[in-house]
Design an enzyme around this catalytic site. Structure first.
Site, PDB file in Angstrom:
ATOM      1  N   CYS A 113       6.644  -4.793  47.738  1.00  9.92           N
ATOM      2  CA  CYS A 113       8.273  -4.791  46.813  1.00  9.92           C
ATOM      3  C   CYS A 113       8.652  -3.892  47.206  1.00  9.92           C
ATOM      4  O   CYS A 113       9.992  -3.838  46.766  1.00  9.92           O
ATOM      5  CB  CYS A 113       7.535  -5.014  44.821  1.00  9.92           C
ATOM      6  SG  CYS A 113       6.757  -6.968  45.191  1.00  9.92           S
ATOM      7  N   HIS A 241      12.362  -1.599  41.341  1.00  6.96           N
ATOM      8  CA  HIS A 241      12.095  -2.654  41.362  1.00  6.96           C
ATOM      9  C   HIS A 241      11.653  -3.087  40.050  1.00  6.96           C
ATOM     10  O   HIS A 241      11.284  -3.389  39.190  1.00  6.96           O
ATOM     11  CB  HIS A 241      10.537  -2.637  42.244  1.00  6.96           C
ATOM     12  CG  HIS A 241       9.616  -3.983  42.180  1.00  6.96           C
ATOM     13  ND1 HIS A 241      10.063  -4.981  42.784  1.00  6.96           N
ATOM     14  CD2 HIS A 241       8.462  -3.907  42.298  1.00  6.96           C
ATOM     15  CE1 HIS A 241      10.124  -6.135  42.386  1.00  6.96           C
ATOM     16  NE2 HIS A 241       8.544  -5.673  42.942  1.00  6.96           N
ATOM     17  N   ASN A 272      10.865 -11.638  39.600  1.00  4.09           N
ATOM     18  CA  ASN A 272      10.606 -10.755  40.490  1.00  4.09           C
ATOM     19  C   ASN A 272      10.294 -11.343  41.773  1.00  4.09           C
ATOM     20  O   ASN A 272       9.819 -12.324  42.247  1.00  4.09           O
ATOM     21  CB  ASN A 272       8.294 -10.303  40.493  1.00  4.09           C
ATOM     22  CG  ASN A 272       8.541  -9.553  41.501  1.00  4.09           C
ATOM     23  OD1 ASN A 272       8.717  -9.709  42.320  1.00  4.09           O
ATOM     24  ND2 ASN A 272       7.223  -8.681  41.288  1.00  4.09           N
TER      25      ASN A 272
END
Length: 316
Positions: A113, A241, A272
């Site tokens: 990520c 993020h 996500n």
């Protein structure tokens, strides 16, 4: 050495929207529980014939068009991804071919990520060193390919999409990408996993990641501001993020931001999207005019590794 700055942004999301209500028919969950634990309401899911390269190319094409540059001007293409199927040729090379970029150095980067912010730092260093004048940095993920759709704790989180940035050389005093703050804690690498030879599936230790992100990472975010010569109070925007709305709100609450700072909450509608989440959210905020040109923005990502990377950038 010269500096570098982001000159254009672009993003792309698949058309299919997967709602929490639909997930109720797939696993033992419900809309209220998902929203309470994650803040997520919807996520986008790519079609069977839509690859990571397709997502990356769509976002990169928009960024390149917005920059006003020609494909031949791009000297570096890098794609941050952990979900690409092809190992060789790289996704970056396939994107370059799709966009007609003739001779750039191309490579993929996998830092989970944290991948986009890591790739942006690598491109910034490349431009500063004079090895390329213009670079195309992309975060692209098809997380639906690596989702365990029977795991109620993880399948509610993930979505597909891509975001891209063109960065170009700038005079040192006009540099719009601050020094990177990055690192990892490999002793906790198994806390976020995408492991397996042929059909890897995403898994994580959710509570451990939540505690790590909310207790240890605020100091890292403040360090990124310090290296850029500012304080969090000077920021006009924060794009972390997009892992979980609770993490985003806890982390940003600890930074001492002004009340009018724009905080990205794209996780609510996109889920996500791993390495795509920061450029996707940043591009959408810029396109909507919520982050005007010249705004100082902290971008900061974290995840598998456990890794982190972040820097202060000036919105194009």
């Amino acid at each position: 050495m010269s500096g570098s700055r982001i000159t254009a942004l672009g993003h792309y999301q698949p058309s299919r929207v997967l709602t929490n209500t639909e997930l109720e028919g797939m696993v033992d969950t419900n809309d209220a529980w998902i929203r309470q634990r994650t803040g997520i309401a919807t996520r986008r899911i790519a079609g069977d014939g839509e690859s990571v390269t397709d997502l990356a190319s769509a976002a990169a094409g928009k960024a390149l068009a917005a920059s006003g540059l020609e494909p031949a001007d791009i000297g570096l293409v890098t794609v941050a991804t952990c979900s690409a199927v092809d190992r060789c040729p790289s996704t970056a090379a396939q994107v370059a071919a799709h966009l007609g970029i003739p001779s750039a150095v191309c490579f993929d980067l996998n830092n989970g990520c944290a991948g986009f912010c890591t790739a942006l730092a690598c491109a910034d260093h490349t431009v500063r060193a004079g090895a390329a004048r213009h670079a195309l940095v992309i975060g692209a993920e098809k997380m639906s390919d690596v989702t365990d759709w029977m795991d109620r704790s993880s399948c509610i989180l993930l979505g597909d999409g891509a975001g891209a940035a063109v960065i170009s050389a700038a005079e040192q005093g006009d540099a719009g990408i601050g020094p990177v703050t990055w690192g990892s804690d490999p002793t906790r690498a198994q806390a976020v996993r995408l492991a397996g030879a042929w059909q890897p599936r995403f898994a994580q230790e959710g509570q451990a990641v939540f505690r790590w992100a909310t207790t240890e990472l605020p100091a890292v975010a403040r360090e990124a501001c310090l290296r850029a010569g500012i304080t969090p109070a000077d920021l006009g925007g924060v794009v972390t993020h997009q892992a979980n709305l609770r993490i985003i709100e806890s982390l940003t609450r600890q930074l001492g931001l002004r009340d009018d700072v724009v905080i990205a909450r794209d996780v609510v509608e996109s889920g996500n999207t791993s390495a795509a989440s920061v450029p996707l959210a940043l591009s959408k905020l810029s396109e909507r005019g919520e982050l005007p040109s010249g705004t100082p923005v902290l971008i900061f990502a974290f995840g598998g590794g456990l890794s982190w990377a972040g820097q202060v950038v000036t919105c194009p």
